[in-house]
Design a protein around this motif. Structure first.
Motif, PDB file in Angstrom:
ATOM      1  N   LEU A 720       0.858  -1.190   0.000  1.00  0.00           N
ATOM      2  CA  LEU A 720       0.000   0.000   0.000  1.00  0.00           C
ATOM      3  C   LEU A 720       0.887   1.230   0.000  1.00  0.00           C
ATOM      4  O   LEU A 720       1.687   1.434   0.921  1.00  0.00           O
ATOM      5  CB  LEU A 720      -0.911  -0.001   1.233  1.00  0.00           C
ATOM      6  N   ALA A 721       0.751   2.043  -1.050  1.00  0.00           N
ATOM      7  CA  ALA A 721       1.560   3.264  -1.129  1.00  0.00           C
ATOM      8  C   ALA A 721       0.983   4.371  -0.263  1.00  0.00           C
ATOM      9  O   ALA A 721       1.716   5.142   0.355  1.00  0.00           O
ATOM     10  CB  ALA A 721       1.647   3.736  -2.580  1.00  0.00           C
ATOM     11  N   GLY A 722      -0.345   4.487  -0.208  1.00  0.00           N
ATOM     12  CA  GLY A 722      -0.971   5.539   0.576  1.00  0.00           C
ATOM     13  C   GLY A 722      -2.350   5.837   0.047  1.00  0.00           C
ATOM     14  O   GLY A 722      -2.901   5.113  -0.781  1.00  0.00           O
ATOM     15  N   VAL A 723      -2.936   6.924   0.576  1.00  0.00           N
ATOM     16  CA  VAL A 723      -4.280   7.318   0.166  1.00  0.00           C
ATOM     17  C   VAL A 723      -4.189   8.564  -0.700  1.00  0.00           C
ATOM     18  O   VAL A 723      -3.243   9.351  -0.600  1.00  0.00           O
ATOM     19  CB  VAL A 723      -5.175   7.586   1.396  1.00  0.00           C
ATOM     20  N   VAL A 724      -5.211   8.716  -1.568  1.00  0.00           N
ATOM     21  CA  VAL A 724      -5.301   9.880  -2.446  1.00  0.00           C
ATOM     22  C   VAL A 724      -6.712  10.436  -2.321  1.00  0.00           C
ATOM     23  O   VAL A 724      -7.701   9.683  -2.421  1.00  0.00           O
ATOM     24  CB  VAL A 724      -5.009   9.507  -3.912  1.00  0.00           C
ATOM     25  N   LEU A 725      -6.817  11.752  -2.057  1.00  0.00           N
ATOM     26  CA  LEU A 725      -8.120  12.410  -2.015  1.00  0.00           C
ATOM     27  C   LEU A 725      -8.564  12.687  -3.441  1.00  0.00           C
ATOM     28  O   LEU A 725      -7.864  13.369  -4.199  1.00  0.00           O
ATOM     29  CB  LEU A 725      -8.050  13.720  -1.218  1.00  0.00           C
ATOM     30  N   ALA A 726      -9.734  12.174  -3.824  1.00  0.00           N
ATOM     31  CA  ALA A 726     -10.224  12.312  -5.192  1.00  0.00           C
ATOM     32  C   ALA A 726     -11.454  13.204  -5.229  1.00  0.00           C
ATOM     33  O   ALA A 726     -12.170  13.346  -4.230  1.00  0.00           O
ATOM     34  CB  ALA A 726     -10.554  10.937  -5.771  1.00  0.00           C
ATOM     35  N   GLN A 727     -11.685  13.831  -6.417  1.00  0.00           N
ATOM     36  CA  GLN A 727     -12.826  14.685  -6.680  1.00  0.00           C
ATOM     37  C   GLN A 727     -12.921  15.802  -5.637  1.00  0.00           C
ATOM     38  O   GLN A 727     -13.968  16.041  -5.040  1.00  0.00           O
ATOM     39  CB  GLN A 727     -14.119  13.862  -6.709  1.00  0.00           C
ATOM     40  N   VAL A 728     -11.811  16.477  -5.440  1.00  0.00           N
ATOM     41  CA  VAL A 728     -11.731  17.548  -4.440  1.00  0.00           C
ATOM     42  C   VAL A 728     -12.150  18.861  -5.081  1.00  0.00           C
ATOM     43  O   VAL A 728     -11.578  19.282  -6.096  1.00  0.00           O
ATOM     44  CB  VAL A 728     -10.305  17.664  -3.868  1.00  0.00           C
ATOM     45  N   ASP A 729     -13.155  19.516  -4.485  1.00  0.00           N
ATOM     46  CA  ASP A 729     -13.557  20.856  -4.924  1.00  0.00           C
ATOM     47  C   ASP A 729     -12.564  21.839  -4.304  1.00  0.00           C
ATOM     48  O   ASP A 729     -12.660  22.170  -3.118  1.00  0.00           O
ATOM     49  CB  ASP A 729     -14.987  21.153  -4.468  1.00  0.00           C
ATOM     50  N   MET A 730     -11.609  22.289  -5.093  1.00  0.00           N
ATOM     51  CA  MET A 730     -10.508  23.083  -4.556  1.00  0.00           C
ATOM     52  C   MET A 730     -10.973  24.406  -3.959  1.00  0.00           C
ATOM     53  O   MET A 730     -10.405  24.891  -2.975  1.00  0.00           O
ATOM     54  CB  MET A 730      -9.465  23.338  -5.655  1.00  0.00           C
ATOM     55  N   SER A 731     -12.007  25.013  -4.544  1.00  0.00           N
ATOM     56  CA  SER A 731     -12.485  26.288  -4.001  1.00  0.00           C
ATOM     57  C   SER A 731     -13.116  26.108  -2.624  1.00  0.00           C
ATOM     58  O   SER A 731     -13.000  26.974  -1.753  1.00  0.00           O
ATOM     59  CB  SER A 731     -13.493  26.924  -4.961  1.00  0.00           C
ATOM     60  N   GLN A 732     -13.790  24.962  -2.393  1.00  0.00           N
ATOM     61  CA  GLN A 732     -14.395  24.698  -1.100  1.00  0.00           C
ATOM     62  C   GLN A 732     -13.402  24.066  -0.125  1.00  0.00           C
ATOM     63  O   GLN A 732     -13.494  24.267   1.088  1.00  0.00           O
ATOM     64  CB  GLN A 732     -15.598  23.754  -1.269  1.00  0.00           C
ATOM     65  N   GLN A 733     -12.464  23.317  -0.674  1.00  0.00           N
ATOM     66  CA  GLN A 733     -11.519  22.622   0.210  1.00  0.00           C
ATOM     67  C   GLN A 733     -10.600  23.578   0.952  1.00  0.00           C
ATOM     68  O   GLN A 733     -10.070  23.241   1.993  1.00  0.00           O
ATOM     69  CB  GLN A 733     -10.702  21.635  -0.628  1.00  0.00           C
ATOM     70  N   ARG A 734     -10.422  24.786   0.412  1.00  0.00           N
ATOM     71  CA  ARG A 734      -9.599  25.788   1.117  1.00  0.00           C
ATOM     72  C   ARG A 734     -10.169  26.110   2.486  1.00  0.00           C
ATOM     73  O   ARG A 734      -9.446  26.516   3.396  1.00  0.00           O
ATOM     74  CB  ARG A 734      -9.524  27.075   0.297  1.00  0.00           C
ATOM     75  N   LYS A 735     -11.472  25.954   2.631  1.00  0.00           N
ATOM     76  CA  LYS A 735     -12.109  26.272   3.901  1.00  0.00           C
ATOM     77  C   LYS A 735     -11.833  25.228   4.972  1.00  0.00           C
ATOM     78  O   LYS A 735     -12.179  25.431   6.129  1.00  0.00           O
ATOM     79  CB  LYS A 735     -13.626  26.401   3.700  1.00  0.00           C
ATOM     80  N   TYR A 736     -11.247  24.109   4.588  1.00  0.00           N
ATOM     81  CA  TYR A 736     -10.993  23.033   5.545  1.00  0.00           C
ATOM     82  C   TYR A 736      -9.547  22.962   5.993  1.00  0.00           C
ATOM     83  O   TYR A 736      -9.268  22.649   7.141  1.00  0.00           O
ATOM     84  CB  TYR A 736     -11.363  21.677   4.925  1.00  0.00           C
ATOM     85  N   GLY A 737      -8.623  23.235   5.078  1.00  0.00           N
ATOM     86  CA  GLY A 737      -7.248  22.822   5.357  1.00  0.00           C
ATOM     87  C   GLY A 737      -6.295  23.948   5.607  1.00  0.00           C
ATOM     88  O   GLY A 737      -5.461  24.250   4.762  1.00  0.00           O
TER      89      GLY A 737
END
Length: 754
Positions: A720-737
């Motif tokens: 297992l290499a790792g996890v990948v976040l898919a279908q990320v709404d970049m404009s909304q994701q800024r509010k989380y991270g």
């Protein structure tokens, strides 16, 4: 499915560390992060605003429906400066302007005596505002006392006996009026504020002034009543004490006559007592003289018993005879010394002097004996005098004993008569003062500021209530936002993915909408048309991360999977393959989702007639099942038909041989597999690949589902290499991270051509 039990936790933790994930620090998550709170508000600002606006609208409507009430205040001062026409103490003491006294006066104002006087004077019992049983409009929501008829039953109130109905109404009126009163003692300035609240401003001022007047009148009446009661009691008590005084004085005179004590006085005493006192003084002196002489005689006897020279005693030394004899003795000693210098010791003159010395010694001894005898005689005389005085004192004491007993009784009678006389005179003086005081009473309180008709309502405090409603509305909105955030079970940031899943996050794949995708082309068509877009860059970064994970032997066979269906694993696998082909790598995509194949459709290829299943069954060669995507240069092994035993087919020797063959022919082999949780196909297939990329759909995949799926890889030790976040709404994701790479998306978006 394999669900890990408690005994496997150490193995899971060790496996997670093996994948490069940092252990989760629970203390770090417990610290309040202001940036996270601000991010929550940013994400759900519209929810907060809608809830706040709705609640504020309701609160505003309620506040405007409240009937305004007015408060009028009268100030009463406790005045300790009294007008003293006559300098005498009052029957009822003045009020002390301390906190305890002022609180007591406040309770008097609230009492039925004062409040009831106001109710009776202003006829408040017939006012519907204070008598809820007369209010035909029904109970008011914000007036709990108006619900009294409802609680007792309006019908029952009508059938109550007249006396009981009057009592119930009187209690209701008193409670209502008392509830509208506000009494505020102020110990610093010795005053009491009397406030009354009513919807009628003029009525509020009228009742406040009436309560203050009733309190002052109540004070006067209390003083008049106390003075009147004191006068009546003192008058009755004086008659009783006058009779007691006459009887006490008569008893003293009768006792004097019966015991022959007419000449005696309580100060000087009787004649026998005076003589007894004189004899006592003489006896004390005689005893002291006897003791002194006994001590002197005992000292002389002690010298004789011890063999000492009594001639050294003070009595002997002070004797004139002894002094003359000692002078003669000294003269003879001087003569003996002169003769001894001229004659021998046996000379007649010397012998004569020695004979004279012996005679002088006998005379001194005889004189010393006479002195000792004289001292003994003085002791005997002193002892005889003491005995004589003691005998006289005993006889006189016996004669005075009878007088003393009678005199003690006489003193008791005289004291009783004197005490009765003093008390009678005190009561008589107080009676005269109290009688004169009846017409000179003044209250301790006076009104210094009458209540005026208020112009501004005291309730409701519209601004204060609106401000409080605004704060509570926003607080409720924030609470709802926080509750929804706590109930949110999806993953939004790479940091959150690593924290919750314990596996390293390899990247973020932006969401490509239908507008950017260009209709039927899909995301891979957008990747071809926009090679410099953030979507293309995400797959280049993902390929770079895989290469750097093992520089010496970079993974060439990559499996794409997810926990649940619909999380974008097929789209990600196809786009990853196209990105690799655009980079010059010979790339092939193998569709291994035997239950729901989608790779051919995703590439826009025609529906195949043969595919992976037929090749593994030796029904078609690799060239016959291989499809080629002209636009990207990616080869594809599709699935044309399903099978009843997908797990056995994927774990077959033919499948292993196919993987080895593809690995020799291609630089990059991308395998699209089924989700982990619904079926076990992926776990079987994962043993044949170099590594696995686990896809987590942004804001959709439940944390528990992703964690359970990854636990399967960890339990079986699968790559297992790792996890990948898919279908990320970049404009909304800024509010989380905050601090996450996507938080700065706006800063480096200029580097992309979207």
């Amino acid at each position: 499915m394999n669900i890990m039990n408690s005994g496997e936790k150490p193995r899971e933790s060790e496996a997670m560390r093996g994948y490069g994930a940092a252990p989760f620090d629970a203390s770090e998550g417990a610290v309040l992060d202001i940036h996270k709170l601000l991010a929550i508000v940013r994400r759900r600002i519209w929810l907060v605003l809608v809830i706040a606006a709705a609640l504020m609208g309701v609160a505003t409507a309620v506040i405007w429906q409240i009937t305004p009430r007015y408060t009028a205040t009268t100030t009463v001062m406790i005045d300790t400066r009294r007008t003293q026409v006559i300098d005498m103490p009052a029957v009822l003491s003045d009020l002390s302007p301390n906190a305890v006294a002022l609180n007591a006066q406040a309770e008097i104002i609230r009492s039925r005596a004062v409040t009831g006087r106001v109710i009776e004077k202003l006829d408040l019992g017939s006012d519907p505002e204070f008598n809820p049983m007369m209010d035909a409009s029904g109970p008011r929501l914000l007036s709990p006392r108006s619900w009294l008829p409802v609680f007792i039953g309006r019908g029952k109130a009508e059938v109550l006996p007249p006396a009981e109905r009057a009592r119930v109404e009187a209690e209701a009126v008193f409670d209502t009026v008392r509830g509208a009163l506000e009494i505020v003692p102020k110990a610093q300035v010795a005053s009491i504020d009397i406030g009354f609240t009513s919807p009628d401003r003029e009525k509020a001022a009228l009742i406040a002034n009436a309560v203050a007047d009733a309190y002052v009148v109540d004070q006067l009446e209390a003083k008049f009543q106390a003075t009147r009661q004191a006068t009546e009691w003192l008058n009755a008590r004086l008659g009783e004490m006058r009779v007691q005084l006459d009887e006490s004085e008569r008893a003293v005179e009768i006792f004097r006559a019966e015991n022959d004590l007419l000449s005696a006085s309580t100060e000087g005493g009787t004649l026998n007592e005076q003589q007894l006192s004189e004899l006592n003084s003489q006896l004390i002196t005689a005893r002291a003289d006897l003791a002194a002489k006994q001590v002197r005689y005992q000292r002389l006897q002690q010298l004789v018993r011890q063999g000492g020279s009594i001639e050294t005693a003070g009595e002997v030394m002070s004797s004139g005879v002894i002094g003359g004899l000692r002078q003669q003795q000294a003269e003879l000693a001087r003569r003996q010394a002169e003769l001894s210098s001229r004659y021998g010791p046996r000379h007649p003159e010397i012998l004569k002097v020695q004979a004279e010395q012996r005679d002088l010694a006998r005379e001194i001894a005889n004189e010393t004996g006479r002195i000792l005898e004289n001292v003994r005689n003085e002791v005997d005389i002193a002892a005889t005098r003491v005995q004589s005085l003691e005998g006289s004192l005993d006889g006189l004491r016996q004669r005075a004993s009878g007088d003393n007993q009678a005199f003690v009784q006489l003193r008791a009678l005289e004291r009783e008569a004197a005490a009765t006389r003093t008390l009678y005179e005190s009561f008589l003086t107080r009676f005269r003062q109290t009688t004169e005081q009846e017409d000179l009473q003044t209250p301790d309180a006076r009104v210094i500021s009458e209540a005026r008709v208020p112009t501004v309502p005291s309730y409701p405090k519209t601004r204060v209530l609106l401000a409080a409603a605004l704060m509570l509305s926003f607080g409720a909105g924030l609470a709802c936002a926080l509750a929804l955030e706590l109930l949110d079970d999806s993953i939004h940031t790479t940091a959150q993915a690593e924290e919750m899943l314990g596996v390293v996050s390899l990247g973020v794949i932006p969401l490509v909408g239908s507008k950017e995708a260009g209709g039927r082309e899909g995301p891979h068509g957008y990747l071809l048309r926009k090679p410099l877009s953030s979507y293309s860059e995400a797959f280049r970064s993902l390929r770079t991360a895989l290469t750097l994970s093992n520089v010496d032997h970079p993974p060439r066979v990559v499996l794409f999977t997810s926990a649940l269906p619909g999380e974008g694993k097929t789209t990600a696998a196809v786009s990853f393959a196209i990105s690799g082909a655009r980079a010059g790598l010979r790339t092939v995509v193998v569709d291994c989702d035997l239950r729901r194949p989608k790779v051919a459709a995703a590439l826009g290829l025609p529906k195949p007639t043969v595919g992976l299943v037929e090749h593994l069954a030796r029904q078609a060669s690799l060239e016959e099942v291989m499809l080629h995507h002209e636009a990207s240069g990616v080869d594809c092994i599709p699935i044309a038909a399903g099978t009843s035993n997908p797990a056995e087919l994927l774990s077959s020797q033919h499948m292993r041989e196919l993987m080895e063959q593809l690995k020799r022919q291609y630089d990059l082999v991308v395998v699209d597999s089924a989700p982990v949780l619904p079926v076990s196909d992926t776990l079987t297939l994962a043993k044949l690949v170099d590594t696995t990329l686990f896809m987590v759909r942004w804001n959709e995949t439940p944390k528990a589902a992703a964690r359970n799926a990854l636990r399967e890889f960890i339990n079986f030790g699968l790559p297992l290499a790792g996890v990948v976040l898919a279908q990320v709404d970049m404009s909304q994701q800024r509010k989380y991270g905050y601090g996450d790479g996507s938080y700065y998306y706006g800063n480096y978006s200029g580097y992309h051509s979207n």
